[in-house]
Write an enzyme that holds these catalytic residues in place. Structure first.
Site, mmCIF file in Angstrom:
data_model
loop_
_atom_site.group_PDB
_atom_site.id
_atom_site.type_symbol
_atom_site.label_atom_id
_atom_site.label_comp_id
_atom_site.label_asym_id
_atom_site.label_seq_id
_atom_site.Cartn_x
_atom_site.Cartn_y
_atom_site.Cartn_z
ATOM 1 N N ASP A 102 0.826 -1.221 0.000
ATOM 2 C CA ASP A 102 0.000 0.000 0.000
ATOM 3 C C ASP A 102 0.859 1.270 0.000
ATOM 4 O OD1 ASP A 102 -1.720 2.096 0.685
ATOM 5 O OD2 ASP A 102 -2.411 1.189 2.567
ATOM 6 N N HIS B 24 -3.859 4.506 6.644
ATOM 7 C CA HIS B 24 -2.750 3.961 5.845
ATOM 8 C C HIS B 24 -1.402 4.225 6.501
ATOM 9 C CE1 HIS B 24 -5.356 3.123 2.346
ATOM 10 N NE2 HIS B 24 -6.016 4.194 2.758
HETATM 11 ZN ZN ZN Z 1 -7.968 1.358 -0.536
HETATM 12 ZN ZN ZN Z 2 -9.155 0.779 2.543
#
Ligand code: ZN
Ligand code: ZN
Length: 555
Positions: A194, A368
């Site tokens: 990510d 995130h």
């Molecule tokens: Zn996402």
């Molecule tokens: Zn997500």
């Protein structure tokens, strides 16, 4: 030689949204996530944007399963469209499946879709691969990283994650297992990780910090009503707001269809702990003094038809925002929504409310990982190869640099974009650029793809307007019988530009007179003359280029 693995990226590499990639081994395909993207300002009238499913449509019979890492729209929102083209079981945590289920049901596709719940740490054979589901923390509970054990080695996909060491539900990222996978002698062939916050230094704060900020707000405004907007899928955020409100002696009410729905699912599955006697129906809210209630609602992205926007505009059925209210936007505007969010904040302040948002108080944290966490993940997995995923180009690039810093060989870090494919063999990984179609699929209402041409038209109509010229001519002589009439939207205001419009009519009349004098009587020639004469006049006199639509009728 073991059978090679082909990885095909259909979306999410080059934009935030419509995440989707495929693993293909021996002709069998596993799809990982199928998300949507929200439209940007230059996509007028578009409701959502999907990956191009051409590649998957051609392999519809070969799809062995779909892995859902978590239930955010950018990972699950495209499922109800993909499932029209193919049928395959969907694997995910019970909560992810629970949240994704409604959309599939609404599309009438639940009957032929098998939903297979998997537990934390479980391994499942899905067609050609063994998929191991490893718990990760994120801004929706019960997300997974997935380790795909394939004939050419292990490929780890982090899914969306952060390394929250004090998550609201105590379910931490399984760092021990990730380290174990990374430390095996055969190692990890490839890591897909990510990249959303790869540009951010340091660590992303724990979700728990938002609870502290909420308690502080409730303590500071004991007599005012609270309205807190958040993503309906962010059940940990909802939990913290509810807990802080209840501890401050308030009752909570849910508002907004998806908030009501997701809270019901969360409570049913034991993910959310909100005692029934502390919940009130939104219709009852006025029976309580402002200091004893807290409304938790949708609309944190400034969606014009959401409860929050309607309240701010005094158009909501049950609630009106007044100076008794503290409104908390417990979210961050996702790309494309910034202007809408600012507009709602403005409207709320105009209505008298005190507005708290992520730019003036710590009422939101990202879901995130920031750069230090990303390096931590790289250190645990120690991948031989690395491909950054989930991000705009600059996020992918920043993540690539982090990987090199963390010790991955620079020639083993590959920047892929939508439509690219990777061929993973026993000893190599090679990149096949633009291997499959991966353009944006624009969805407007229930129409599948409105296409680039339609969008171009919409943009030009929005910028220049339209002029319709209606004229009736004699079929034999080509002479004008009635008209021309001119109707316009977006060129000039008709009532104030009567003279200009008269002149435009005269220009068309003159052009048609010339055409008739040359003996032109056919419909196409007259249409062309009409369009050209009107277009030239408009451009010369107003320096604009609206769409000119000639309507020539013959009698
Ligand atoms: Zn996402
Ligand atoms: Zn997500």
């Amino acid at each position: 030689m073991a059978a090679p693995v082909r990885i095909v990226f259909l979306g999410g590499l080059g934009e935030i949204g419509r995440n989707c990639f495929c693993l293909e081994v021996d002709g069998e395909v596993v799809v990982v996530d199928c998300g949507l993207m929200f439209p940007e300002a230059d996509m007028p009238g578009v409701d959502l944007v999907l990956p191009d499913f051409t590649y998957l449509r051609e392999r519809a019979d070969d799809v062995a399963g779909i892995v859902l890492t978590h239930a955010h729209e950018d990972h699950a929102g495209g499922l109800s469209f993909l499932l029209r083209d193919l049928s395959a079981p969907i694997y995910g945590s019970p909560l992810s499946l629970g949240l994704a289920r409604r959309r599939i049901e609404e599309a009438g596709l639940l009957g032929r879709t098998e939903l297979i719940p998997v537990a934390d740490g479980e391994t499942r054979r899905i067609g050609p691969v063994e998929a191991e589901f490893v718990p990760v923390t994120h801004s929706v509970p019960h997300g997974f990283a997935v380790a795909y054990h394939t004939p050419v080695g292990t490929i780890v996909h982090t899914g969306d994650f952060k390394l929250d060491l004090t998550p609201v539900d105590g379910r931490t990222t399984d760092l021990a297992r990730l380290a174990e996978i990374g430390a095996r002698p055969e190692g990890v062939r490839l890591l897909l990780s990510d990249s959303t916050n790869a540009e951010r230094p340091g660590f992303t704060p724990s979700e728990s910090t938002v609870g502290v900020a909420m308690r502080d707000l409730f303590a500071r405004h004991p007599r005012r009503r609270f309205i807190v907007a958040s993503f309906a899928s962010h059940l940990h955020r909802v939990q913290q707001v509810a807990r802080a409100a209840i501890d401050a002696g308030r009752r909570v009410a849910m508002l907004g269809r998806s908030m009501v729905h997701n809270v019901a699912i969360g409570r049913e599955m034991g993910v959310l702990d909100i005692p029934a006697d502390r919940i009130v129906e939104i219709e009852e809210i006025d029976k309580f003094p402002p200091g004893e209630v807290c409304v938790i609602c949708t609309g944190s992205q400034g969606e014009p038809m959401s409860a929050l926007s309607l309240m701010a505009a005094h158009e909501h059925k049950w609630m009106t925002v007044t100076d008794d209210d503290v409104v908390v936007l417990s979210a961050h505007a996702i790309p494309g929504n910034e202007a809408n969010v600012d507009r709602v904040i403005d409207a709320l302040i105009r209505a008298g409310a005190e507005v708290v948002h992520d730019r003036n108080a710590p009422v939101h944290v990202s879901g995130h990982a920031s750069s230090e966490e990303l390096k931590f993940m790289l250190a645990l997995i120690q991948p031989q190869w690395f491909v950054p995923v989930h991000g705009e180009y600059r996020h992918l690039m920043a993540h690539a640099h982090l990987a090199v810093d963390a010790g991955v060989a620079a020639e083993h870090v590959i920047i892929c974009e939508d439509g690219d494919a990777l061929d993973v063999t026993d000893d190599e990984i090679t990149l096949d650029r633009r291997a499959v179609p991966a353009g944006f699929l624009y969805v407007d209402g229930i129409v599948g793809d409105v296409g680039h041409g339609v969008l171009r038209d919409r943009r030009s109509l929005a910028e220049e307007g339209v002029v319709v010229v209606i004229v009736t001519v004699d079929a034999r002589s080509g002479e004008v019988v009635t008209g021309p009439e001119i109707v316009t939207r977006g060129w000039v205001h008709e009532a104030e530009a009567a003279d200009l419009i008269e002149e435009a009519k005269e220009a068309v009349r003159a052009s048609l007179r010339d055409a008739a004098a040359e003996g032109a009587t056919d419909f196409e020639t007259l249409r062309r003359h009409t369009r050209r004469a009107a277009g030239r006049f408009i451009n010369e006199r107003t320096k604009r280029r609206p769409a000119v639509i000639p309507v020539v009728m013959e009698v």
